[in-house]
Design an enzyme around this catalytic site. Structure first.
Site, PDB file in Angstrom:
ATOM      1  N   ASP A  37      37.515  37.136   8.571  1.00 30.49           N
ATOM      2  CA  ASP A  37      37.284  37.583  10.073  1.00 30.49           C
ATOM      3  C   ASP A  37      36.872  36.405  11.104  1.00 30.49           C
ATOM      4  O   ASP A  37      36.864  36.615  11.982  1.00 30.49           O
ATOM      5  CB  ASP A  37      36.423  38.559   9.998  1.00 30.49           C
ATOM      6  CG  ASP A  37      34.941  38.232   9.498  1.00 30.49           C
ATOM      7  OD1 ASP A  37      34.981  37.056   9.101  1.00 30.49           O
ATOM      8  OD2 ASP A  37      33.906  38.745   9.518  1.00 30.49           O
ATOM      9  N   GLY A  38      36.949  35.035  10.627  1.00 32.60           N
ATOM     10  CA  GLY A  38      36.660  33.985  11.242  1.00 32.60           C
ATOM     11  C   GLY A  38      35.205  33.532  11.278  1.00 32.60           C
ATOM     12  O   GLY A  38      35.000  32.513  11.963  1.00 32.60           O
ATOM     13  N   GLU A  39      34.595  34.279  10.378  1.00 32.91           N
ATOM     14  CA  GLU A  39      33.030  33.782  10.313  1.00 32.91           C
ATOM     15  C   GLU A  39      33.053  32.537   9.608  1.00 32.91           C
ATOM     16  O   GLU A  39      33.790  32.238   8.727  1.00 32.91           O
ATOM     17  CB  GLU A  39      32.287  34.887   9.604  1.00 32.91           C
ATOM     18  CG  GLU A  39      30.596  34.600   9.445  1.00 32.91           C
ATOM     19  CD  GLU A  39      30.180  35.438   8.618  1.00 32.91           C
ATOM     20  OE1 GLU A  39      29.278  35.429   7.852  1.00 32.91           O
ATOM     21  OE2 GLU A  39      30.352  36.931   8.885  1.00 32.91           O
ATOM     22  N   LYS A 191      37.208  20.981  49.854  1.00 32.41           N
ATOM     23  CA  LYS A 191      38.049  22.136  49.412  1.00 32.41           C
ATOM     24  C   LYS A 191      37.044  23.248  49.631  1.00 32.41           C
ATOM     25  O   LYS A 191      35.757  23.137  49.469  1.00 32.41           O
ATOM     26  CB  LYS A 191      38.390  21.640  48.102  1.00 32.41           C
ATOM     27  CG  LYS A 191      37.371  22.026  47.032  1.00 32.41           C
ATOM     28  CD  LYS A 191      38.053  21.738  45.568  1.00 32.41           C
ATOM     29  CE  LYS A 191      36.890  22.130  44.559  1.00 32.41           C
ATOM     30  NZ  LYS A 191      37.125  21.865  43.211  1.00 32.41           N
ATOM     31  N   ARG A 193      37.291  27.204  47.764  1.00 33.24           N
ATOM     32  CA  ARG A 193      37.829  27.946  46.672  1.00 33.24           C
ATOM     33  C   ARG A 193      37.897  29.524  47.160  1.00 33.24           C
ATOM     34  O   ARG A 193      36.676  30.079  47.803  1.00 33.24           O
ATOM     35  CB  ARG A 193      37.299  27.727  45.425  1.00 33.24           C
ATOM     36  CG  ARG A 193      37.616  26.633  44.622  1.00 33.24           C
ATOM     37  CD  ARG A 193      37.045  26.531  43.351  1.00 33.24           C
ATOM     38  NE  ARG A 193      37.288  25.360  42.612  1.00 33.24           N
ATOM     39  CZ  ARG A 193      38.126  24.797  42.137  1.00 33.24           C
ATOM     40  NH1 ARG A 193      39.402  25.599  42.177  1.00 33.24           N
ATOM     41  NH2 ARG A 193      38.167  23.570  41.406  1.00 33.24           N
ATOM     42  N   ASP A 217      36.696  11.831  39.128  1.00 36.57           N
ATOM     43  CA  ASP A 217      36.161  13.304  38.771  1.00 36.57           C
ATOM     44  C   ASP A 217      35.358  13.076  37.335  1.00 36.57           C
ATOM     45  O   ASP A 217      35.739  12.343  36.602  1.00 36.57           O
ATOM     46  CB  ASP A 217      37.018  14.380  38.902  1.00 36.57           C
ATOM     47  CG  ASP A 217      36.214  15.716  39.262  1.00 36.57           C
ATOM     48  OD1 ASP A 217      34.988  15.808  39.397  1.00 36.57           O
ATOM     49  OD2 ASP A 217      36.923  16.545  39.686  1.00 36.57           O
ATOM     50  N   GLY A 224      44.744  21.522  39.261  1.00 31.50           N
ATOM     51  CA  GLY A 224      45.013  21.957  40.533  1.00 31.50           C
ATOM     52  C   GLY A 224      44.424  21.193  41.579  1.00 31.50           C
ATOM     53  O   GLY A 224      45.024  20.813  42.600  1.00 31.50           O
ATOM     54  N   THR A 225      43.073  21.072  41.726  1.00 32.37           N
ATOM     55  CA  THR A 225      42.316  20.348  42.698  1.00 32.37           C
ATOM     56  C   THR A 225      42.805  18.741  42.822  1.00 32.37           C
ATOM     57  O   THR A 225      42.941  18.279  43.868  1.00 32.37           O
ATOM     58  CB  THR A 225      40.836  20.540  42.155  1.00 32.37           C
ATOM     59  OG1 THR A 225      40.329  21.852  42.411  1.00 32.37           O
ATOM     60  CG2 THR A 225      40.093  19.572  43.503  1.00 32.37           C
TER      61      THR A 225
END
Length: 308
Positions: A37-39, A191, A193, A217, A224-225
Site C-alpha cells: 500500500d506504499g507504507e 510581477k 499573480r 532566484d 513561467g516567471t
C-alpha cells in the site's frame, strides 16, 4: 569524537554519494522497504550506535520524501545514534512560510516541527525560499548559500556588461548580493499573480539596454516567471539573458518553457535530480560545499569560510 556516518534517502542517492566521496567516507548502507500500500519502512544495515549520523534527503515531490526523512531520523535515534543531522539540500514546502491570505497553513513551520519531533539534532540546508524559516527550528540550522557555487562560474564567463535581475520583488535581496559582490547594477521585474503558477502581469524596473543580464532566484518550478522575465528583459534591449537558480524543481511544462524561451542558459545545482535533460540547462554540483560543511560541523569549526 564520535564516528561519522553518511546515509542517503531514496530521493538524493546520487548527490549523497558525491558528498560522501568528497567528505572521504563511503555512503552508509540503508534499506527502504515498502508494503504493497506504499507504507515505508527504513532500516540501517550497519551499526550506528554512538555515531554522528548525516541523512541526506531533498524534499521535492515532498510528501513521501519528507515522511521518509522523518522515518530515517526516527530509526537512527532508536538505533542509539549519538547525533542525527538532517541534510536537506532542497527544503520542500518553504514557499508556504506565512499566512498571506485567510485560512491557510504555514506549512514550512509544520514541516520544521515534524522533522524536529522525529528526533533531528541539527539541520543543514541551502538557499531556503525565505530566510526566516531558520527561525522555525529550535535546533541548530546551517544555512548554506548557493553563491559559493555560482560566483566562480559567473567569474569565468567574463561577461563584459554584466548586470543582475530579480525576477520578482521577493528576490531583490539575492540579486543585490550578487550585484554588490561584482560591483555592478541590478534591475527588478515586478510581477502580479492571479493564482499560484499563473502570472497576471509583469513590468521591468531599471535599464538593461546592451547588458548581459543574469536573473537570480532560489528555485524554478514551472519556469513561467523566469521565462516571462527573460522575455521582457530581452525586449527592453538586453544583449543576453541567463538565469542562475539553486533548486531546479522543474515541474509541469518547465522544460518546454525553458527550451522555447530567450534564455541563453539556465544554471542550476544538483540539490534536486533532473527528470530529463535539456540543452539549455547546466547543472553545477553542491557536493563539495556540503562535504566541507559536514567537516566543519563534525570538527566544531566555523562554516563562515564557505560564504562569499
Amino acid at each position: 569524537m564520535s564516528e561519522v556516518k553518511i546515509f542517503a534517502g531514496s530521493n538524493s542517492t546520487d548527490l549523497a554519494e558525491k558528498i560522501a566521496k568528497n567528505y572521504g567516507k563511503k555512503l552508509g548502507d540503508v534499506t527502504l522497504s515498502k508494503f504493497s500500500d506504499g507504507e515505508m519502512s527504513p532500516s540501517y544495515n550497519e551499526s550506528i550506535r554512538g555515531c554522528t549520523v548525516f541523512i541526506i534527503q531533498s524534499t521535492n515531490q515532498p510528501s513521501d520524501n519528507i515522511l521518509e526523512l522523518c522515518l530515517m531520523i526516527d530509526a537512527a535515534k532508536r538505533a542509539s545514534a549519538y547525533k542525527v543531522c538532517a541534510v536537506i539540500p532542497y527544503f520542500g514546502y518553504a514557499r508556504q512560510d506565512r499566512k498571506d491570505r485567510p485560512r491557510v497553513s504555514i506549512a514550512a513551520k509544520l514541516i520544521a516541527n515534524m522533522i524536529t519531533s522525529a528526533g533531528a539534532d541539527r539541520i543543514m540546508t541551502c538557499d531556503l525560499h525565505a530566510g526566516q524559516i531558520q527561525g522555525f527550528f529550535d535546533i541548530p540550522l546551517d544555512h548554506l548559500n548557493g553563491s559559493a557555487i555560482f560566483v566562480p562560474y559567473l567569474t569565468q564567463l567574463n561577461l563584459p556588461d554584466m548586470i543582475f535581475a530579480a525576477p520578482d520583488v521577493g528576490g531583490v535581496a539575492r540579486a543585490r548580493a550578487y550585484a554588490k559582490h561584482f560591483e555592478v547594477e541590478m534591475v527588478v521585474c515586478d510581477k502580479h499573480r492571479k493564482r499560484a503558477n499563473e502570472i497576471a502581469s509583469m513590468q521591468l524596473i531599471g535599464d538593461v539596454e546592451g547588458k548581459d543580464v543574469i536573473l537570480v532566484d532560489d528555485l524554478v518550478d514551472t519556469a513561467g516567471t523566469l521565462c516571462k522575465a527573460a522575455q521582457i528583459i530581452k525586449e527592453k534591449g538586453a544583449k543576453s539573458v541567463r538565469a542562475i537558480v539553486t533548486h531546479g524543481v522543474l515541474s509541469g511544462k518547465a522544460y518546454n518553457n525553458i527550451e522555447n524561451s530567450v534564455l541563453e542558459e539556465l544554471v542550476i545545482t544538483n540539490t534536486i535530480p533532473l527528470s530529463q535533460k535539456s540543452s539549455k540547462v547546466r547543472v553545477l554540483s553542491v557536493a563539495d560545499l556540503f562535504a566541507k560543511a559536514i567537516h566543519a560541523v563534525t570538527g566544531h569549526t566555523s562554516i563562515s569560510s564557505l560564504f562569499i
